[in-house]
Motif scaffolding. Structure first.
Motif, mmCIF file in Angstrom:
data_model
loop_
_atom_site.group_PDB
_atom_site.id
_atom_site.type_symbol
_atom_site.label_atom_id
_atom_site.label_comp_id
_atom_site.label_asym_id
_atom_site.label_seq_id
_atom_site.Cartn_x
_atom_site.Cartn_y
_atom_site.Cartn_z
ATOM 1 N N MET A 78 0.851 -1.107 0.030
ATOM 2 C CA MET A 78 0.043 -0.052 0.146
ATOM 3 C C MET A 78 0.906 1.119 0.106
ATOM 4 O O MET A 78 1.808 1.406 0.815
ATOM 5 C CB MET A 78 -0.904 0.034 1.145
ATOM 6 C CG MET A 78 -1.913 0.969 1.149
ATOM 7 S SD MET A 78 -3.203 0.606 -0.206
ATOM 8 C CE MET A 78 -3.886 -1.139 0.616
ATOM 9 N N LYS A 79 0.612 1.936 -1.018
ATOM 10 C CA LYS A 79 1.450 3.205 -1.110
ATOM 11 C C LYS A 79 1.342 4.434 -0.031
ATOM 12 O O LYS A 79 0.085 4.712 0.067
ATOM 13 C CB LYS A 79 1.502 3.673 -2.707
ATOM 14 C CG LYS A 79 2.321 5.101 -2.703
ATOM 15 C CD LYS A 79 2.150 5.491 -4.232
ATOM 16 C CE LYS A 79 3.069 6.703 -4.551
ATOM 17 N NZ LYS A 79 2.893 7.298 -5.878
ATOM 18 N N ARG A 80 2.296 4.649 0.750
ATOM 19 C CA ARG A 80 2.049 5.866 1.391
ATOM 20 C C ARG A 80 3.261 6.799 1.348
ATOM 21 O O ARG A 80 4.465 6.546 1.503
ATOM 22 C CB ARG A 80 1.890 5.422 3.099
ATOM 23 C CG ARG A 80 1.870 6.352 4.150
ATOM 24 C CD ARG A 80 2.083 5.610 5.473
ATOM 25 N NE ARG A 80 3.236 5.290 5.830
ATOM 26 C CZ ARG A 80 3.833 4.573 7.084
ATOM 27 N NH1 ARG A 80 2.477 4.000 7.854
ATOM 28 N NH2 ARG A 80 4.691 4.168 7.155
ATOM 29 N N ARG A 81 2.855 8.031 1.535
ATOM 30 C CA ARG A 81 3.569 9.080 1.292
ATOM 31 C C ARG A 81 3.640 10.152 2.518
ATOM 32 O O ARG A 81 2.393 10.544 3.048
ATOM 33 C CB ARG A 81 3.372 10.051 0.050
ATOM 34 C CG ARG A 81 4.366 11.111 -0.018
ATOM 35 C CD ARG A 81 4.081 11.681 -1.483
ATOM 36 N NE ARG A 81 5.099 13.025 -1.465
ATOM 37 C CZ ARG A 81 5.041 13.855 -2.256
ATOM 38 N NH1 ARG A 81 3.912 14.269 -3.067
ATOM 39 N NH2 ARG A 81 6.033 14.732 -2.571
ATOM 40 N N VAL A 82 4.748 10.439 3.058
ATOM 41 C CA VAL A 82 4.597 11.318 4.466
ATOM 42 C C VAL A 82 5.390 12.756 3.844
ATOM 43 O O VAL A 82 6.569 12.781 3.218
ATOM 44 C CB VAL A 82 5.604 10.587 5.297
ATOM 45 C CG1 VAL A 82 5.536 11.556 6.618
ATOM 46 C CG2 VAL A 82 4.914 9.328 5.981
ATOM 47 N N VAL A 83 4.772 13.877 4.026
ATOM 48 C CA VAL A 83 5.278 15.122 3.512
ATOM 49 C C VAL A 83 5.360 15.984 4.989
ATOM 50 O O VAL A 83 4.278 15.970 5.662
ATOM 51 C CB VAL A 83 4.250 15.941 2.618
ATOM 52 C CG1 VAL A 83 4.786 17.206 2.164
ATOM 53 C CG2 VAL A 83 4.114 15.131 1.416
ATOM 54 N N VAL A 84 6.551 16.397 5.230
ATOM 55 C CA VAL A 84 6.842 17.317 6.451
ATOM 56 C C VAL A 84 6.762 18.548 5.973
ATOM 57 O O VAL A 84 7.750 19.123 4.877
ATOM 58 C CB VAL A 84 8.128 16.693 7.215
ATOM 59 C CG1 VAL A 84 8.488 17.570 8.462
ATOM 60 C CG2 VAL A 84 8.098 15.117 7.466
ATOM 61 N N LEU A 85 5.966 19.566 6.790
ATOM 62 C CA LEU A 85 5.966 21.048 6.489
ATOM 63 C C LEU A 85 6.462 21.827 7.893
ATOM 64 O O LEU A 85 6.525 21.251 8.844
ATOM 65 C CB LEU A 85 4.532 21.094 6.125
ATOM 66 C CG LEU A 85 4.191 20.374 4.902
ATOM 67 C CD1 LEU A 85 2.668 20.080 4.825
ATOM 68 C CD2 LEU A 85 4.465 21.351 3.525
ATOM 69 N N PRO A 86 6.646 22.875 7.295
ATOM 70 C CA PRO A 86 7.410 23.712 8.594
ATOM 71 C C PRO A 86 6.222 23.872 9.702
ATOM 72 O O PRO A 86 6.994 23.815 11.094
ATOM 73 C CB PRO A 86 7.630 25.008 7.975
ATOM 74 C CG PRO A 86 7.696 24.854 6.527
ATOM 75 C CD PRO A 86 6.717 23.838 6.263
ATOM 76 N N ASP A 87 5.100 23.941 9.849
ATOM 77 C CA ASP A 87 4.202 24.255 10.781
ATOM 78 C C ASP A 87 2.855 23.917 10.471
ATOM 79 O O ASP A 87 2.531 23.543 9.411
ATOM 80 C CB ASP A 87 4.462 25.834 11.144
ATOM 81 C CG ASP A 87 4.221 26.734 10.212
ATOM 82 O OD1 ASP A 87 3.289 26.322 9.213
ATOM 83 O OD2 ASP A 87 4.614 27.783 10.348
ATOM 84 N N ALA A 88 2.162 24.053 11.581
ATOM 85 C CA ALA A 88 0.516 23.911 11.574
ATOM 86 C C ALA A 88 -0.244 24.604 10.333
ATOM 87 O O ALA A 88 -0.934 24.075 9.337
ATOM 88 C CB ALA A 88 -0.067 24.024 12.878
ATOM 89 N N GLU A 89 0.286 25.975 10.019
ATOM 90 C CA GLU A 89 -0.265 26.642 9.207
ATOM 91 C C GLU A 89 0.041 26.116 7.696
ATOM 92 O O GLU A 89 -0.743 26.195 6.736
ATOM 93 C CB GLU A 89 0.200 28.200 9.172
ATOM 94 C CG GLU A 89 -0.500 29.189 8.131
ATOM 95 C CD GLU A 89 -0.104 30.532 8.202
ATOM 96 O OE1 GLU A 89 -0.385 31.403 7.357
ATOM 97 O OE2 GLU A 89 0.648 30.946 9.173
ATOM 98 N N ALA A 90 1.364 25.783 7.440
ATOM 99 C CA ALA A 90 1.775 25.232 6.243
ATOM 100 C C ALA A 90 0.991 23.988 5.952
ATOM 101 O O ALA A 90 0.728 23.402 5.039
ATOM 102 C CB ALA A 90 3.147 24.928 6.381
ATOM 103 N N VAL A 91 0.537 23.080 6.995
ATOM 104 C CA VAL A 91 -0.058 21.841 6.970
ATOM 105 C C VAL A 91 -1.522 21.988 6.314
ATOM 106 O O VAL A 91 -1.852 21.479 5.479
ATOM 107 C CB VAL A 91 -0.044 20.828 8.113
ATOM 108 C CG1 VAL A 91 -1.138 19.547 8.155
ATOM 109 C CG2 VAL A 91 1.280 20.500 8.583
ATOM 110 N N ALA A 92 -1.979 22.997 7.067
ATOM 111 C CA ALA A 92 -3.393 23.436 6.461
ATOM 112 C C ALA A 92 -3.535 23.780 5.102
ATOM 113 O O ALA A 92 -4.357 23.639 4.313
ATOM 114 C CB ALA A 92 -4.307 24.490 7.615
#
Length: 238
Positions: A1-15
């Motif tokens: 099952m393909k899973r991708r993890v993207v790490v972003l600087p902060d909560a605002e960037a995640v949203a």
């Protein structure tokens, strides 16, 4: 099952990233489908994502009459209670886009149903009435205990339930009574997205990504893809 993890600087960037991806996914799906089914989540990042969708100029490119909105879980409290995910979503996004009321599939409240079981059965029926759609995108928040929707570790809603929609009692997180999609409904989605931010989620993110299946967050997945959008603080221990 393909899973991708993207790490972003902060909560605002995640949203902001989740919002842009959601709008793009909806637009892409509408090029090949007559309607799109999206499952929303509550929580700080989930609602911030919806607010970011409402502010994005990309929203103008969407035919909202072809979009159906569902929920992964809901607090079984009175209509209008500020704890309800649907009310928060209404304020953040739904009242800002031309989405027909009949396309908004809210889970039942305690004013309308005598029990969470009755509300769960009604939601199961509504899903069936719409052809048991394979959700195009299903969004989930992640709790610091590794829960998603209202499926909690070592809780019977997660360990025992097999129904597509379940009643949850004695939730470890208040309010104690809830309605939730079960794993069978969640894992039929084409795309499952998990959003998480903050250092308080770091251990849960680590354990879920490591595949510890005692955590609900570790076992959710989409049939075509699974995407984790997390900020640097939540990813710090992964």
């Amino acid at each position: 099952m393909k899973r991708r993890v993207v790490v972003l600087p902060d909560a605002e960037a995640v949203a902001e990233t989740a919002a842009a991806r959601l709008l793009t996914a909806i637009a892409d799906s509408l090029t090949v489908e007559d309607r799109v089914h999206v499952v929303l989540t509550g929580g700080t990042v989930g609602i911030a994502t919806l607010a970011a969708v409402a502010k994005s100029p990309l929203r103008e490119s969407i035919d909202w009459t072809s979009v159906h909105v569902w929920w992964g879980d809901e607090r079984f409290v009175a209509a209008g209670d500020p704890d309800r995910n649907e009310g928060q979503a209404q304020d953040a996004l739904l009242r800002h886009v031309p989405l027909p009321e009949e396309n908004i599939h809210r889970m039942g409240d305690s004013d309308a149903y005598p029990s969470a079981e009755a509300a769960a059965a009604a939601y199961h029926g509504e899903i069936a009435d719409h052809g048991n759609p394979q959700w195009d995108v299903l969004m989930l928040g992640l709790g610091p205990d590794g829960h998603v929707a209202s499926l909690f570790p070592q809780h019977e809603g997660f360990t025992q339930a097999t129904a597509s929609v379940i009643a949850v009692h004695d939730s470890p997180k208040p309010p104690p009574t809830r309605v939730s999609l079960g794993l069978s409904a969640i894992t039929r989605a084409r795309q499952v997205w998990v959003v998480a931010a903050g250092e308080g989620k770091a251990e849960a993110v680590r354990d879920c990504l490591a595949g510890n299946e005692s955590y609900p967050g570790a076992v959710v997945h989409g049939t075509e893809g699974t995407l984790w959008l997390v900020d640097a603080a939540a990813a710090a221990k992964a």
